[in-house]
Design a protein around this motif. Structure first.
Motif, PDB file in Angstrom:
ATOM      1  N   ASN B 406     -20.754 -14.612 -54.112  1.00  0.00           N
ATOM      2  CA  ASN B 406     -20.140 -13.780 -55.240  1.00  0.00           C
ATOM      3  C   ASN B 406     -19.514 -12.297 -53.865  1.00  0.00           C
ATOM      4  O   ASN B 406     -18.600 -11.652 -54.874  1.00  0.00           O
ATOM      5  CB  ASN B 406     -20.909 -13.472 -55.867  1.00  0.00           C
ATOM      6  CG  ASN B 406     -20.666 -14.170 -57.219  1.00  0.00           C
ATOM      7  OD1 ASN B 406     -21.689 -13.921 -58.332  1.00  0.00           O
ATOM      8  ND2 ASN B 406     -20.235 -15.221 -57.141  1.00  0.00           N
ATOM      9  N   ILE B 410     -16.685  -9.744 -54.286  1.00  0.00           N
ATOM     10  CA  ILE B 410     -15.940  -9.213 -54.568  1.00  0.00           C
ATOM     11  C   ILE B 410     -15.651  -8.327 -53.969  1.00  0.00           C
ATOM     12  O   ILE B 410     -14.215  -7.120 -54.398  1.00  0.00           O
ATOM     13  CB  ILE B 410     -17.233  -8.453 -55.084  1.00  0.00           C
ATOM     14  CG1 ILE B 410     -18.013  -8.867 -56.520  1.00  0.00           C
ATOM     15  CG2 ILE B 410     -17.335  -6.726 -55.482  1.00  0.00           C
ATOM     16  CD1 ILE B 410     -19.052  -8.646 -57.156  1.00  0.00           C
ATOM     17  N   THR B 426     -14.093  -7.312 -61.077  1.00  0.00           N
ATOM     18  CA  THR B 426     -16.035  -7.292 -60.756  1.00  0.00           C
ATOM     19  C   THR B 426     -17.084  -7.946 -60.652  1.00  0.00           C
ATOM     20  O   THR B 426     -18.124  -7.955 -61.155  1.00  0.00           O
ATOM     21  CB  THR B 426     -15.782  -5.502 -59.544  1.00  0.00           C
ATOM     22  OG1 THR B 426     -15.126  -5.296 -58.659  1.00  0.00           O
ATOM     23  CG2 THR B 426     -17.448  -5.537 -59.178  1.00  0.00           C
ATOM     24  N   MET B 429     -17.610 -10.804 -62.280  1.00  0.00           N
ATOM     25  CA  MET B 429     -17.636 -11.891 -60.949  1.00  0.00           C
ATOM     26  C   MET B 429     -19.185 -12.934 -60.823  1.00  0.00           C
ATOM     27  O   MET B 429     -18.832 -14.453 -60.463  1.00  0.00           O
ATOM     28  CB  MET B 429     -18.022 -11.567 -59.602  1.00  0.00           C
ATOM     29  CG  MET B 429     -17.650 -12.060 -58.252  1.00  0.00           C
ATOM     30  SD  MET B 429     -16.046 -13.608 -58.149  1.00  0.00           S
ATOM     31  CE  MET B 429     -14.732 -12.445 -58.497  1.00  0.00           C
ATOM     32  N   THR B 628     -25.598  -9.338 -54.742  1.00  0.00           N
ATOM     33  CA  THR B 628     -24.509  -8.718 -55.447  1.00  0.00           C
ATOM     34  C   THR B 628     -24.227  -7.916 -56.322  1.00  0.00           C
ATOM     35  O   THR B 628     -22.817  -6.819 -56.310  1.00  0.00           O
ATOM     36  CB  THR B 628     -24.255 -10.581 -56.870  1.00  0.00           C
ATOM     37  OG1 THR B 628     -24.210 -11.814 -55.893  1.00  0.00           O
ATOM     38  CG2 THR B 628     -22.646 -10.490 -57.289  1.00  0.00           C
ATOM     39  N   ILE B 632     -21.850  -4.758 -56.165  1.00  0.00           N
ATOM     40  CA  ILE B 632     -21.177  -4.055 -57.602  1.00  0.00           C
ATOM     41  C   ILE B 632     -21.655  -2.586 -57.344  1.00  0.00           C
ATOM     42  O   ILE B 632     -20.627  -1.760 -57.641  1.00  0.00           O
ATOM     43  CB  ILE B 632     -21.462  -4.928 -58.658  1.00  0.00           C
ATOM     44  CG1 ILE B 632     -21.584  -6.402 -58.658  1.00  0.00           C
ATOM     45  CG2 ILE B 632     -21.324  -3.936 -59.692  1.00  0.00           C
ATOM     46  CD1 ILE B 632     -21.987  -6.957 -59.924  1.00  0.00           C
ATOM     47  N   GLU B 635     -19.164  -1.242 -54.595  1.00  0.00           N
ATOM     48  CA  GLU B 635     -17.552  -1.170 -55.377  1.00  0.00           C
ATOM     49  C   GLU B 635     -17.179  -0.398 -55.702  1.00  0.00           C
ATOM     50  O   GLU B 635     -15.936   0.224 -56.427  1.00  0.00           O
ATOM     51  CB  GLU B 635     -16.828  -2.609 -54.989  1.00  0.00           C
ATOM     52  CG  GLU B 635     -17.379  -3.427 -53.760  1.00  0.00           C
ATOM     53  CD  GLU B 635     -16.559  -2.765 -52.307  1.00  0.00           C
ATOM     54  OE1 GLU B 635     -14.756  -3.183 -53.216  1.00  0.00           O
ATOM     55  OE2 GLU B 635     -16.654  -2.285 -51.674  1.00  0.00           O
ATOM     56  N   SER B 645     -22.851  -5.009 -65.488  1.00  0.00           N
ATOM     57  CA  SER B 645     -22.459  -5.988 -65.064  1.00  0.00           C
ATOM     58  C   SER B 645     -24.609  -7.330 -65.422  1.00  0.00           C
ATOM     59  O   SER B 645     -24.301  -8.224 -65.743  1.00  0.00           O
ATOM     60  CB  SER B 645     -22.400  -6.141 -63.756  1.00  0.00           C
ATOM     61  OG  SER B 645     -23.629  -6.097 -62.826  1.00  0.00           O
TER      62      SER B 645
END
Lengths: 80, 670
Positions: B406, B410, B426, B429, B628, B632, B635, B645
């Motif tokens: 992942n 992303i 994103t 993902m 991940t 996240i 980004e 998320s």
């Protein structure tokens, strides 16, 4: 040779037309198309239509790309 | 030390050249937008640093990867540029070249893909280009490394690359405006060439505008542009100033191409035409894609990967484990050390390493898809479905990369044009089942669905995609108020991936897995083993009295409605957040299994087929792993979205597992 311009989608797959106008298109997409060399006056070819009313494949200056049908209908072409 | 930047249109082979000129290896693929970050490597002959930038069409960025490149040129000052152009798409590529020449730094023009061009009947004369543009032009085939020797030897003495004196005449009104703007620019400021800055400003480049705003009042500058624009309009030359600048450049490029290119024998790309007729066929395209995915899983689990894993398992649980045991006994190690090495480390890490063949085969096939040019077609095929869900087909490239891991997936979302689409990709993902989750499915599928392993594992991946699509619709409707999305994708010519590139890119993807086995999985295994070895009653306690059992027992009641309310399952979930691979190593330690077969027997006693499905679903969905979560956060630049998320996936996992287990029971399954 007074042909009235028609929507790009009216072309038969595989045939070409020269772009008459591009109007009412999303500005980001318009710029991206310009990056790929798609302007008024350029010859464009409709290669094929995707599944489920999906995007259409186009060719311009030897570059293949795809955009959605709705957006492609904004491109008017002259068929000679 | 001088730094040299690689600049050019997307998918022209910049990274391929970067990999041959430096001794590093970066990610390559056959679609536009593979490189999304600035990459730095040192040149093989020690002549300086080489900087690989994401591909750009113009200096006016639309997506986030493009702004990385545009900002680099404005804010930093490379000693020289290597502009890579695709010889088969010269006209389009030269539009950027002209802007780079105006930038005024010493430039080399790398005429790449001359092999592709000549296969299509296009001959480009490098001498003519060299004379017109006034910079050295080197024909290249970056994929094979042909011509890279000349580039290296030219760079050896980068100070000797002559400065560029390229100047295009934009006609009187525009030239007056350029001169006026140049005069008003602050002297001695850390800005690039002033004529270039003036031209970029006149083209409304947002990056330049922002930089100028921070240094001076731009109102008079913009007024000059407006005056120039109305003059162009009144003379009926162009509607807008940017349009005028572009058309002057295009006229120049057209005449240059006429002089430098021979296209009399031009023919279409036959292979691409024929493959596209089949692979993007309006009815055949999608079934074929699903068929390829099935073959991918069949190869990974049944045909090749599975048998190889069995062999490896035999070695680890047999000779290696026994050998280590004998050696420790010979050395007179304590029973603690013996148990730590054999049960903790070999059991835990070995239990994950067994899946290396499957993971590498999955990576090999993904690398093949990436390098072939098929990825862009998948986006095309999926777009109408994705559009209905409020996203665009381009998100499918990150999704497929997400099957590997992942984290890079992303990052890959950076090439999506619209911020909303990028954010959705994103956020969704973590639902793409990465290779770390694969050992869990492989293990459970082997126990409960031995004859249909590939299908069972494939269904987990499909389930992930289905939930991604459903949530995409929901998020897009409620969080992003159905903002419309756009879709445009370039379809690169197909090519047969080279064995060397394939092996290299498989290794680069798989390397991370092996590294994790030596670090986080090893550390996790040791900690888990210690927790299982020690308990409130001291060391070497029965497993049920260990700290691990106490800890897992805290979570277990919550998992009761999902069908796996035992402390063993509960205790795998928290370390699984650090790295999903640790789930299987924890199970190996808990069940004291000497080999995979032993573990399978143990699992068959604790789980039922139904609760195993519920467990697999939970592992698929429950939380993005720590790495991940980190990406996240980086980004999206927002803790709110990062926690979102994590939160939604936990809730989703609980609900879906609950429905699977309770629903299954109502239907009379067990």
């Amino acid at each position: 040779m007074a042909v009235s311009p028609c929507s790009l989608l009216r072309l038969h797959p595989g045939s070409t037309g020269s772009i008459h106008s591009i109007e009412g298109m999303n500005p980001i997409l318009r710029r991206r198309l310009a990056d790929l060399g798609v302007f008024e006056g350029v010859v464009i070819r409709l290669k094929g239509k995707g599944p489920f009313l999906g995007p259409v494949t186009l060719e311009c200056n030897g570059q293949l790309f795809a955009i959605r049908r709705k957006e492609a209908s904004r491109i008017e072409v002259n068929v000679s | 030390m001088s730094s040299i930047a690689l600049v050019g249109n997307p998918n022209t082979g910049k990274t391929s050249l970067f990999n041959t000129l430096t001794s590093s290896y970066e990610y390559v693929g056959n679609w536009a937008g593979v490189t999304v970050e600035k990459k730095i490597g040192s040149l093989k002959n020690g002549a300086g640093m080489l900087i690989d930038l994401p591909g750009i069409y113009s200096l006016h960025p639309l997506s986030r990867d493009e702004s990385v490149a545009a900002r680099y040129l404005v804010e930093e000052s490379p000693g020289a540029l290597i502009n890579i152009v695709d010889a088969s798409q010269l006209e389009r590529n030269l539009l950027l070249t002209l802007q780079l020449l105006e930038y005024g730094k010493p430039t080399l023009l790398g005429l790449n893909m001359v092999d592709v061009a000549s296969a299509r009947g296009i001959q480009v004369n490098p001498e003519v280009l060299q004379t017109w543009l006034g910079v050295p032009v080197l024909p290249l085939v970056a994929r094979t490394g042909k011509g890279s020797g000349q580039v290296l030897s030219l760079l050896k003495n980068s100070a000797a690359i002559p400065a560029v004196h390229f100047r295009l005449d934009y006609g009187e009104p525009a030239e007056q405006a350029i001169a006026a703007i140049e005069k008003m620019l602050p002297a001695g400021a850390s800005l690039p060439d002033s004529r270039w800055v003036a031209l970029q400003l006149m083209e409304q480049n947002p990056v330049i505008l922002q930089i100028l705003k921070s240094q001076l009042d731009v109102t008079p500058l913009l007024a000059i542009c407006d005056v120039c624009q109305s003059e162009l309009q009144s003379k009926k030359l162009a509607l807008t100033l940017p349009q005028w600048i572009r058309s002057v450049r295009m006229d120049y490029i057209r005449s240059l191409c006429q002089a430098a290119m021979d296209t009399t024998a031009r023919k279409p790309h036959n292979l691409t035409e024929r493959l596209d007729a089949l692979l993007t066929h309006r009815f055949m395209g999608l079934p074929l894609f699903i068929f390829f995915m099935y073959v991918l899983f069949k190869t990974t689990f049944d045909w090749v990967g599975g048998p190889l894993s069995d062999i490896l398992d035999g070695w680890i649980s047999g000779p290696i484990s026994d050998g280590a045991g004998t050696l420790l006994q010979y050395l007179g190690a304590s029973s603690f050390a013996h148990a730590l090495v054999v049960d903790g480390i070999i059991g835990g890490v070995g239990g994950v390493l067994v899946f290396v063949p499957q993971i590498f085969i999955l990576f090999l096939i993904i690398s093949f898809l990436e390098d072939s040019g098929y990825m862009a077609r998948v986006c095309l095929l999926m777009d109408s479905t994705m559009e209905r869900m409020g996203l665009n087909g381009k998100a499918f490239i990150p999704f497929i990369i997400g099957f590997g891991c992942n984290v890079p997936a992303i990052m890959a979302a950076r090439s999506i044009e619209q911020p909303k689409d990028r954010m959705l990709t994103t956020l969704l993902m973590p639902l793409m089942s990465c290779s770390a989750r694969l050992p869990v499915y492989a293990l459970f599928a082997a126990v409960f669905f031995p004859s249909r392993q590939a299908a069972a594992v494939l269904s987990m991946y499909v389930l992930g995609i289905v939930f991604a699509l459903i949530l995409c619709k929901v998020f897009s409707k409620f969080l992003f108020k159905n903002e419309s999305s756009i879709f445009i994708i370039e379809l690169p010519p197909y090519r047969l991936p080279q064995i060397k590139t394939l092996l290299r890119s498989t290794w680069e993807k798989g390397k991370g897995f092996l590294r994790k086995a030596g670090t986080i999985i090893l550390a996790g295994s040791v900690i888990i083993w210690l927790m299982s070895y020690a308990g409130p009653g001291g060391l070497d306690v029965a497993m049920d009295d260990s700290f691990l059992a106490k800890f897992g027992g805290l979570i277990a009641p919550l998992l009761q409605p999902l069908g796996f309310g035992n402390w063993q399952a509960g205790s795998t979930l928290v370390p699984g957040f650090l790295a999903k691979e640790v789930i299987v190593s924890t199970m190996n330690i808990i069940y004291h299994a000497p080999d995979t077969a032993g573990l399978e027997t143990q699992i068959a006693q604790v789980f039922t087929p139904l609760s195993s499905i519920s467990f697999m679903v939970f592992i698929l969905l429950y939380i993005p792993c720590l790495a991940t979560v980190g990406v996240i956060r980086k980004e999206t630049a927002s803790w709110k979205w990062t926690f979102f998320s994590m939160g939604y996936s936990l809730v989703l996992a609980y609900i879906v597992s609950f429905v699977v287990f309770q629903g299954g029971r109502l239907l009379g399954w067990s």
